[in-house]
Design a protein around this motif. Structure first.
Motif, short mmCIF file in Angstrom:
data_model
loop_
_atom_site.label_atom_id
_atom_site.label_comp_id
_atom_site.label_asym_id
_atom_site.label_seq_id
_atom_site.Cartn_x
_atom_site.Cartn_y
_atom_site.Cartn_z
N ASN A 6 0.85 -1.19 0.00
CA ASN A 6 0.00 0.00 0.00
C ASN A 6 0.88 1.24 0.00
O ASN A 6 1.64 1.46 0.94
CB ASN A 6 -0.88 -0.02 1.26
N PHE A 12 -4.96 -1.09 6.00
CA PHE A 12 -6.10 -0.94 5.11
C PHE A 12 -6.16 0.48 4.55
O PHE A 12 -5.90 1.46 5.25
CB PHE A 12 -7.38 -1.24 5.88
N ASN A 13 -6.53 0.57 3.26
CA ASN A 13 -6.67 1.86 2.60
C ASN A 13 -8.03 1.88 1.91
O ASN A 13 -8.29 1.10 1.01
CB ASN A 13 -5.56 2.08 1.58
N VAL A 14 -8.92 2.78 2.35
CA VAL A 14 -10.27 2.82 1.84
C VAL A 14 -10.31 3.14 0.35
O VAL A 14 -11.29 2.83 -0.34
CB VAL A 14 -11.11 3.84 2.63
N SER A 15 -9.26 3.74 -0.18
CA SER A 15 -9.23 4.06 -1.60
C SER A 15 -8.94 2.84 -2.46
O SER A 15 -9.20 2.84 -3.66
CB SER A 15 -8.18 5.14 -1.89
N PRO A 17 -9.85 -0.76 -1.42
CA PRO A 17 -10.31 -1.76 -0.45
C PRO A 17 -10.12 -3.21 -0.90
O PRO A 17 -9.80 -4.06 -0.09
CB PRO A 17 -11.79 -1.43 -0.27
N SER A 20 -6.26 -3.82 -0.43
CA SER A 20 -5.67 -3.60 0.89
C SER A 20 -6.36 -4.42 1.99
O SER A 20 -5.72 -4.76 2.99
CB SER A 20 -5.71 -2.12 1.26
N THR A 24 -4.21 -6.65 4.51
CA THR A 24 -4.18 -6.25 5.91
C THR A 24 -4.62 -7.38 6.82
O THR A 24 -4.03 -7.60 7.89
CB THR A 24 -5.08 -5.02 6.14
N TRP A 46 -9.44 6.91 10.06
CA TRP A 46 -10.60 6.44 9.30
C TRP A 46 -10.37 5.06 8.72
O TRP A 46 -11.27 4.21 8.72
CB TRP A 46 -10.93 7.42 8.17
N ASN A 47 -9.17 4.81 8.21
CA ASN A 47 -8.90 3.51 7.58
C ASN A 47 -9.07 2.34 8.55
O ASN A 47 -9.79 1.39 8.22
CB ASN A 47 -7.50 3.50 6.96
#
Length: 209
Positions: A6, A12-15, A17, A20, A24, A46-47
């Motif tokens: 990432n 985790f990266n919401v952009s 998902p 990631s 994760t 947030w992530n």
């Protein structure tokens, strides 16, 4: 191609998902020490919070479906009787109930995360002292330990997965706050000891009464 990394953050990266999330999950479950040591603490959480919500939304229906197979589950499965008698309801009412649960789940997950992390942070202040990484770091740890929920729905095995969640919390507290094994154990075991004392105390009171 090598293992995907990432580029925005460790975890985790919401952009991204779809890429990631599984990466994760594997990292937290298999390499928790390395994961929490390299977890960034500067940005907003947030992530990890969204990661925890996704874990809950995945495990919630699986827990309900697997409850009849769990020899230790009581009436109504893991939802305290919420869906008891569901066979007598119409498909519309069943769908509405499931929709309401799924819509409310993120709210309750977030509430539980902040309450749980606040309790841990109080204990971090007691066992670790004032020189710690702060509430946000504890919140991230608590959020990522939600990964254990992806296994906790499995009958019988799920109870061991829940214990593994406490192990992940211990590793995370130790690494992000840079403390000793004994102090991190104190943070994680203190709530369990309190719960055990309350449970035993109530049992004794009921027997005496």
């Amino acid at each position: 191609m090598g293992d995907w990394v990432n580029p925005a953050s460790q975890g985790f990266n919401v952009s991204e998902p779809l890429r990631s999330f599984p990466a994760t999950v594997r990292k937290v479950l298999v390499e928790p020490g390395a994961f929490f040591r390299s977890m960034p603490l500067g940005d907003r959480p947030w992530n990890p919070l969204i990661f925890a919500i996704l874990c809950a939304l995945i495990s919630l229906p699986l827990t309900y479906m697997a409850a009849p197979l769990d020899p230790f589950a009581g009436p109504g499965g893991g939802f305290g009787g919420l869906f008891e008698g569901i066979g007598d309801r119409s498909l519309v009412s069943i769908a509405a109930m499931i929709l309401v649960v799924l819509l409310l789940a993120p709210l309750f997950v977030l509430l539980g995360l902040y309450i749980g992390a606040a309790i841990y942070q109080i204990l971090v202040g007691i066992f670790v002292g004032g020189e710690n990484a702060g509430f946000d770091a504890t919140l991230r740890v608590y959020a990522y330990t939600s990964v254990a929920g992806l296994l906790s729905w499995i009958p019988v095995v799920g109870y061991l997965a829940s214990l593994y969640g406490f192990f992940l919390a211990f590793i995370g507290i130790r690494e992000v706050h840079g403390t000793t094994t004994g102090r991190a154990l104190g943070v994680v075991l203190a709530p369990l000891a309190f719960w055990l004392l309350v449970t035993v105390g109530l049992e004794v009171l009921f027997r005496i009464g």
